[in-house]
Design a protein around this motif. Structure first.
Motif, short mmCIF file in Angstrom:
data_model
loop_
_atom_site.label_atom_id
_atom_site.label_comp_id
_atom_site.label_asym_id
_atom_site.label_seq_id
_atom_site.Cartn_x
_atom_site.Cartn_y
_atom_site.Cartn_z
N SER A 1 0.84 -1.21 0.00
CA SER A 1 0.00 0.00 0.00
C SER A 1 0.87 1.25 0.00
CB SER A 1 -0.92 -0.03 1.23
OG SER A 1 -0.46 0.85 2.23
N GLN B 1 11.28 -1.26 7.39
CA GLN B 1 10.14 -2.13 7.12
C GLN B 1 9.68 -2.83 8.40
OE1 GLN B 1 10.42 -4.66 3.58
NE2 GLN B 1 9.22 -6.22 4.62
N PHE C 1 5.92 -2.37 10.13
CA PHE C 1 5.02 -3.50 10.38
C PHE C 1 4.74 -3.66 11.87
CE2 PHE C 1 6.18 -5.15 6.08
CZ PHE C 1 4.89 -5.23 5.60
N GLU D 1 1.02 -3.52 13.29
CA GLU D 1 0.43 -4.74 13.81
C GLU D 1 0.12 -4.65 15.30
OE1 GLU D 1 2.66 -8.29 12.75
OE2 GLU D 1 2.73 -7.65 10.66
N ARG E 1 -0.35 0.78 17.31
CA ARG E 1 -0.89 1.96 16.60
C ARG E 1 -1.01 3.16 17.53
NH1 ARG E 1 -4.06 0.87 11.17
NH2 ARG E 1 -3.30 -1.24 10.81
N GLY F 1 -6.04 0.07 6.96
CA GLY F 1 -6.89 -0.96 7.56
C GLY F 1 -6.53 -2.30 6.95
N PHE G 1 -2.68 -5.56 5.00
CA PHE G 1 -2.79 -4.11 5.21
C PHE G 1 -3.19 -3.44 3.91
CE2 PHE G 1 0.58 -4.44 8.71
CZ PHE G 1 -0.40 -4.47 9.69
N SER G 2 -4.12 -2.51 3.98
CA SER G 2 -4.52 -1.77 2.79
C SER G 2 -5.32 -0.55 3.20
CB SER G 2 -5.37 -2.66 1.89
OG SER G 2 -5.91 -1.90 0.82
N SER H 1 1.00 -13.21 8.99
CA SER H 1 0.94 -11.76 9.14
C SER H 1 1.42 -11.06 7.87
CB SER H 1 1.80 -11.32 10.31
OG SER H 1 3.16 -11.37 9.92
N PRO H 2 1.12 -9.75 7.75
CA PRO H 2 1.57 -8.99 6.58
C PRO H 2 3.09 -9.00 6.42
CG PRO H 2 -0.12 -7.77 7.75
CD PRO H 2 0.24 -8.93 8.61
N THR H 3 3.83 -9.11 7.54
CA THR H 3 5.29 -9.18 7.45
C THR H 3 5.72 -10.36 6.59
OG1 THR H 3 5.15 -8.64 9.80
CG2 THR H 3 7.35 -9.01 8.88
N ALA I 1 5.00 -9.86 2.94
CA ALA I 1 6.01 -9.01 2.31
C ALA I 1 7.28 -9.80 2.03
CB ALA I 1 6.31 -7.81 3.19
N ALA I 2 7.68 -10.67 2.98
CA ALA I 2 8.91 -11.46 2.80
C ALA I 2 8.77 -12.38 1.59
CB ALA I 2 9.20 -12.28 4.06
N GLN J 1 8.90 -10.42 -1.66
CA GLN J 1 10.23 -9.91 -2.00
C GLN J 1 11.21 -11.02 -2.37
OE1 GLN J 1 11.06 -7.42 1.43
NE2 GLN J 1 9.43 -6.01 0.84
#
Lengths: 196, 196
Positions: free
Chosen positions: A2, A24, A28, A32, A35, B53, B61-62, B85-87, B90-91, B94
């Motif tokens: 995003s 990064q 995250f 996560e 916030r 969110g 995440f977006s 998770s988003p982490t 991403a890994a 990438q």
């Protein structure tokens, strides 16, 4: 990824020692789990960047016209310690029991970078010395070429105002081993040996 | 030290891997040299914390209702990779050339922490599998006790929907030396040896 997230990762790289990977991880982590604290950091950053200026008396960081050290009545008004930056002031405050006043140059003499006596606030310092309260000026500029040149200049300023200039001692660091001390420091420590 | 400055140093400690010393160094660095970028960081943080969110389709995440991966027409709609998770998403993005879809659990099965199928959005995942497009579900939870339990549960879910579950290969990491690989990993790699 995003756009807001890539923006945040890019922005975090302004912090010293933070590269792409750490940035990064930080982004995250905050999204996560933290916030609330992330938002508090945003507002602390904004407040600090916008409202922290410099004390009109010593040039240290301060959001008031006169900082808490200059305003304090319990600090010794006869000793003035001159440092290059607020970082060094903080280091001295945290490491030593010094209870005198400070003056922050916000730089060092460096004509090539356009840093002369005016940029370092030496006019303000001269006025301060002329007030007549200060008896000793501790010169705590860094032991670099430019720092030493600045120290030399400051010492002349102090003598002209009838104030005694002193300089931090140089030598072998505590806990250091002679074998690993650089040659310049060792030669200096040898030359300035003291009687026991 | 000024109140705004101590507030900033305290707030910076919410970043992972940042203790008191680093936080102080960061605060001074920003104040002395990077106020502009510090302000940009404050606004990037605020925007990200408030507006990012989760994608309604994959829970990544977006800031949009549907994230860019779910919305993309060029990604393979027959493979779904499930991560914790988003982490980890991403890994994988990438490191690998994976061009399929994702589903983010935002946790792992952990009844003691109150994380059950509902918290992990498994209802949403079941609906997704029921759409009938997905043929393979790659389970990429972490190789921990809870991650393995979650993987087991997910595999049952996939089979019930007629989808083929697969799991990331475990074994000796590339470039690793057998001598330094932990016993569990070595035993697993030995047991799952493959013919050449």
């Amino acid at each position: 990824m995003s756009k807001l997230l890539t923006d945040l990762i890019e922005a975090l790289r302004c912090l010293p020692g933070v590269g792409g990977k750490s940035a990064q991880r930080m982004a995250f982590h905050l999204l996560e789990r933290e916030r609330e604290r992330g938002l508090r950091l945003a507002s602390a950053l904004e407040q600090a960047m916008q409202r922290i200026g410099n004390c009109t008396r010593c040039r240290n960081f301060s959001e008031e016209p006169v900082c808490s050290i200059c305003a304090s009545s319990s600090r010794d008004r006869h000793v003035l310690c001159v440092v290059e930056s607020p970082t060094e002031l903080a280091a001295i405050e945290q490491a030593t029991g010094y209870r005198g006043q400070y003056f922050v140059l916000l730089g060092r003499l460096s004509p090539l970078d356009g840093l002369g006596p005016e940029e370092l606030g030496l006019g303000l310092l001269t006025e301060r010395l002329a007030e007549g309260e200060i008896e000793e000026m501790i010169i705590a500029t860094n032991p670099t070429v430019e720092g030493e040149a600045t120290a030399h200049y400051l010492a002349q300023l102090a003598r002209a105002a009838g104030v005694k200039p002193t300089r931090l001692a140089h030598g072998v660091p505590l806990g250091g081993e002679l074998e690993y001390v650089d040659r310049g420091t060792l030669a200096h420590a040898f030359g300035s040996r003291q009687s026991l």
